[in-house]
Write a protein that holds these residues in place. Structure first.
Motif, short mmCIF file in Angstrom:
data_model
loop_
_atom_site.label_atom_id
_atom_site.label_comp_id
_atom_site.label_asym_id
_atom_site.label_seq_id
_atom_site.Cartn_x
_atom_site.Cartn_y
_atom_site.Cartn_z
N ASP A 175 0.81 -1.22 0.00
CA ASP A 175 0.00 0.00 0.00
C ASP A 175 0.84 1.27 0.00
N GLU A 176 2.15 1.15 0.20
CA GLU A 176 2.99 2.35 0.30
C GLU A 176 4.44 1.97 0.01
N ASP A 177 5.25 2.99 -0.23
CA ASP A 177 6.68 2.77 -0.37
C ASP A 177 7.27 2.51 1.01
N ASN A 178 8.10 1.47 1.12
CA ASN A 178 8.63 1.08 2.42
C ASN A 178 10.14 0.99 2.40
N TYR A 179 10.72 1.24 3.58
CA TYR A 179 12.16 1.13 3.79
C TYR A 179 12.39 0.24 4.99
N TYR A 180 13.44 -0.57 4.92
CA TYR A 180 13.73 -1.53 5.98
C TYR A 180 15.21 -1.47 6.35
N VAL A 181 15.48 -1.72 7.64
CA VAL A 181 16.84 -1.90 8.12
C VAL A 181 16.89 -3.25 8.83
N PHE A 182 17.82 -4.12 8.42
CA PHE A 182 17.97 -5.43 9.03
C PHE A 182 19.17 -5.42 9.97
N ASP A 183 18.97 -5.98 11.16
CA ASP A 183 20.03 -6.09 12.17
C ASP A 183 20.39 -7.57 12.29
#
Length: 297
Positions: A175-183
């Motif tokens: 539904d939207e543009d998403n950003y992710y950070v993986f640890d």
């Protein structure tokens, strides 16, 4: 006698080699360092708020914890006029003397903990720090994320035999543009955006180098991210080569979102155009987190 003179000569040379050489180091301005990443676990009643404050030191010395005059987090929903319809606040206090770790003040007249129900899409969080007479300000929006679909161990190697492959999968919110950070623990992070898999399941491999052995447990986390936090982490990872936590030793050239606005009349101007050196190192973010633990075989 000749042998004795030779020994005296050798001893004199060795002692001379141990002379201390004084090196004049340039004076450097210290900066406040803020580890302000707050991770929200929606299965818990309260947000685990921990803000770490340190100060950069001269060459060859570790950054030391510091004590601030005040640390406050405010949060609420902004209206179309840019004002808060309802604004709550949490006053923080040092967890133990000299630690530089600030948590909701347990001795305040009312409960200063932040409930996880307060962290919702559209909620804006503000961090205010007063330190050595300077006023620091940061603003961020809560960043939700999606759960991990699965984490499993693979058997491929990228460069060498000492590597361990883990395969991570998750389904993007279309539904939207998403950003992710993986640890991935060990100070290793990865940034991902959904430009090429919006609304779809995405699977990728990550390789550990010489950090895991059979029987070890690794916890892999997916963090929500605003575009600003994504860009900051992407820059820090590029500059550090994932060689240590970006929140433990921030890169001086990677500017975060914490500004020194001491004496400014308009606190809505946060780019410090006229004061390019007035900022703290580090970042303030409030992000949702999902984690899974994997036992290395």
């Amino acid at each position: 006698m000749k042998k004795l003179m030779s020994l005296i000569f050798i001893f004199t040379v060795l002692v001379s080699c141990e002379d201390v050489v004084d090196v004049d180091l340039p004076d450097v301005d210290t900066k406040l360092v803020v580890d302000g990443l707050i991770r929200v676990d929606k299965d818990q009643e309260f947000v685990d708020v921990r803000i770490a404050l340190r100060e950069t030191s001269i060459f060859f010395e570790e950054n030391e914890p510091v004590q601030a005059e005040s640390v406050v987090i405010s949060y609420g929903q902004l209206n179309n006029s840019g004002n808060f319809d309802n604004l709550s606040s949490s006053s923080l206090a040092e967890e133990s003397p000299g630690s530089g770790i600030y948590v909701p003040d347990p001795n305040f007249s009312s409960d200063q903990r932040i409930r996880t129900t307060s962290a919702e899409p559209g909620t804006t969080f503000i961090l205010e720090i007063t330190y050595q007479g300077k006023y620091y300000f940061a603003q961020t929006e809560y960043a939700p994320t999606v759960p991990l679909d699965g984490v499993r161990q693979g058997d491929e190697v990228f460069f060498g035999e000492d590597q361990t492959e883990v395969i991570v999968s998750f389904t993007d919110n279309g539904d939207e543009d998403n950003y992710y950070v993986f640890d991935f623990m060990f100070g290793e992070f990865l940034t991902v955006e959904d430009e090429f898999f919006q609304g779809q399941q995405f699977e990728f491999s990550y390789f550990y180098d010489d950090k895991t052995n059979p029987g070890d447990e690794v916890t892999i986390s997916i963090l929500g991210a605003t575009e600003e936090f994504y860009n900051y982490m992407d820059l820090v990872i590029e500059q550090t080569g994932n060689g240590g936590s970006p929140f433990q030793t921030p890169v001086a050239t990677a500017r975060g979102n914490i500004f020194d606005i001491t004496g400014l009349d308009n606190v809505t101007v946060l780019d410090n155009v006229d004061r390019p050196n007035d900022y703290a190192l580090g970042y303030f973010g409030v992000v949702q987190e999902y984690s899974q633990t994997l036992t290395i075989e």
